[in-house]
Write an enzyme that holds these catalytic residues in place. Sequence first.
Site, PDB file in Angstrom:
ATOM      1  N   ARG A 121       0.856  -1.187   0.000  1.00 27.28           N
ATOM      2  CA  ARG A 121       0.000   0.000   0.000  1.00 27.28           C
ATOM      3  C   ARG A 121       0.887   1.230   0.000  1.00 27.28           C
ATOM      4  O   ARG A 121       1.914   1.251   0.686  1.00 27.28           O
ATOM      5  CB  ARG A 121      -0.879   0.081   1.260  1.00 27.28           C
ATOM      6  CG  ARG A 121      -1.761  -1.087   1.505  1.00 27.28           C
ATOM      7  CD  ARG A 121      -2.929  -1.176   0.553  1.00 27.28           C
ATOM      8  NE  ARG A 121      -3.834  -0.039   0.640  1.00 27.28           N
ATOM      9  CZ  ARG A 121      -4.806   0.184  -0.248  1.00 27.28           C
ATOM     10  NH1 ARG A 121      -4.952  -0.626  -1.286  1.00 27.28           N
ATOM     11  NH2 ARG A 121      -5.607   1.214  -0.117  1.00 27.28           N
ATOM     12  N   HIS A 159      12.425  -2.863  -2.166  1.00 24.95           N
ATOM     13  CA  HIS A 159      11.739  -2.998  -3.454  1.00 24.95           C
ATOM     14  C   HIS A 159      12.623  -3.800  -4.412  1.00 24.95           C
ATOM     15  O   HIS A 159      13.821  -3.524  -4.521  1.00 24.95           O
ATOM     16  CB  HIS A 159      11.435  -1.619  -4.036  1.00 24.95           C
ATOM     17  CG  HIS A 159      10.703  -1.695  -5.332  1.00 24.95           C
ATOM     18  ND1 HIS A 159       9.371  -2.039  -5.419  1.00 24.95           N
ATOM     19  CD2 HIS A 159      11.118  -1.514  -6.605  1.00 24.95           C
ATOM     20  CE1 HIS A 159       8.995  -2.060  -6.686  1.00 24.95           C
ATOM     21  NE2 HIS A 159      10.047  -1.741  -7.423  1.00 24.95           N
ATOM     22  N   LEU A 218       1.701   4.788   1.295  1.00 21.89           N
ATOM     23  CA  LEU A 218       1.356   5.572   2.489  1.00 21.89           C
ATOM     24  C   LEU A 218       1.347   7.054   2.121  1.00 21.89           C
ATOM     25  O   LEU A 218       2.197   7.523   1.358  1.00 21.89           O
ATOM     26  CB  LEU A 218       2.376   5.304   3.595  1.00 21.89           C
ATOM     27  CG  LEU A 218       2.363   3.861   4.118  1.00 21.89           C
ATOM     28  CD1 LEU A 218       3.623   3.571   4.921  1.00 21.89           C
ATOM     29  CD2 LEU A 218       1.114   3.593   4.958  1.00 21.89           C
TER      30      LEU A 218
HETATM   31  C1  GAR Z   1       9.587  -8.379  -1.772  1.00 25.07           C
HETATM   32  O1  GAR Z   1      10.439  -8.866  -2.778  1.00 25.07           O
HETATM   33  C2  GAR Z   1       9.548  -6.857  -1.765  1.00 25.07           C
HETATM   34  O2  GAR Z   1      10.712  -6.287  -2.252  1.00 25.07           O
HETATM   35  C3  GAR Z   1       8.378  -6.563  -2.660  1.00 25.07           C
HETATM   36  O3  GAR Z   1       7.442  -7.543  -2.350  1.00 25.07           O
HETATM   37  C4  GAR Z   1       8.122  -8.754  -2.004  1.00 25.07           C
HETATM   38  C5  GAR Z   1       7.472  -9.291  -0.757  1.00 25.07           C
HETATM   39  O4  GAR Z   1       7.988 -10.547  -0.425  1.00 25.07           O
HETATM   40  N1  GAR Z   1       7.908  -5.229  -2.430  1.00 25.07           N
HETATM   41  C6  GAR Z   1       7.427  -4.450  -3.385  1.00 25.07           C
HETATM   42  O5  GAR Z   1       7.284  -4.802  -4.538  1.00 25.07           O
HETATM   43  C7  GAR Z   1       7.080  -3.036  -2.926  1.00 25.07           C
HETATM   44  N2  GAR Z   1       6.735  -2.223  -4.041  1.00 25.07           N
HETATM   45  P1  GAR Z   1       7.871 -11.111   1.051  1.00 25.07           P
HETATM   46  O6  GAR Z   1       6.421 -10.917   1.511  1.00 25.07           O
HETATM   47  O7  GAR Z   1       8.192 -12.571   0.904  1.00 25.07           O
HETATM   48  O8  GAR Z   1       8.841 -10.373   1.913  1.00 25.07           O
END
Ligand code: GAR
Length: 199
Positions: A90, A108, A92
Site C-alpha cells: 500500500r 523494493h 502511504l
Molecule cells: C519483496 O520482494 C519486496 O521487495 C516486494 O514484495 C516482495 C514481498 O515478499 N515489495 C514491493 O514490490 C514493494 N513495491 P515477502 O512478503 O516474501 O517479503
Amino acid sequence: MKLGVLVSGSGTNLQALLDAQAGGTLAPGEIAVVISNKPGVKALERAAAANVPAVVIDHKGKERVAFEDELLAVLAVHGVQAVVLAGFMRVLTAHFVDRFPLAIINTHPSLLPAFPGVDAPAQAVAHGVKLAGVTVHFVDATLDGGPIIAQAAVPVLADDDGKSLHTRIQREEHRLLPDVVQRLASGRLTCKGRIVRAE
Ligand code: GAR
C-alpha cells in the site's frame, strides 16, 4: 529501537528480520509488532512462530487516512520508533509518512528509480534489462519513492521470467534489508537531501 514491520504477503523479508533478531544481528533494533493489511497471510504465521505480536488492519473499505490512523494507533501502543515496509503493498500518504521522519524504510525488488510498483522483476524482464536488483530506501509519500540507502545488483539471465528473477533478487534482499535495518537502528545512517550515507 523499537520497530514496526508492515507486511502484505508471504513475509520472507520479515523472516530475514526475525532470523537476524534471533541471531543477535538486528540489535539495537527490536521488532515490537508486525502489522498486515491482509488477513490470513503467511507473514502473520511467521510473526506468531517468533512470538512477535501480529495485528491485522484490513485496508478494504477504508479511507486512506482512516486506515493510516489505525496503523499509527497500533504502532504507538507498541512504542514503535521506526517502520519497515517488508512487502507492504500500500502507498502511504504524507499523513503517515510525516509522523516518522527518516524512520520509514522500504525494500523494493528493482534498481530504483527503474520499475516502481507491482511485479518489478517481471517489468525488468519485459524491458530486457541485463542488470536487476534490490533497493532499500527511505520512504516518502510516492510509490516506491524516497532517498536510496542501499542497492544490490543481480544479473538477468536469458531464460529468466519474473519469478526466477525475483527469486535471485530476494537472495540479495534478505541479506541487505536486515543489514540496513541494523544500521538505521544504531543511528548510523545520515541523509542530506537525497544522499544517504552510512557511518
Ligand atoms: C519483496 O520482494 C519486496 O521487495 C516486494 O514484495 C516482495 C514481498 O515478499 N515489495 C514491493 O514490490 C514493494 N513495491 P515477502 O512478503 O516474501 O517479503
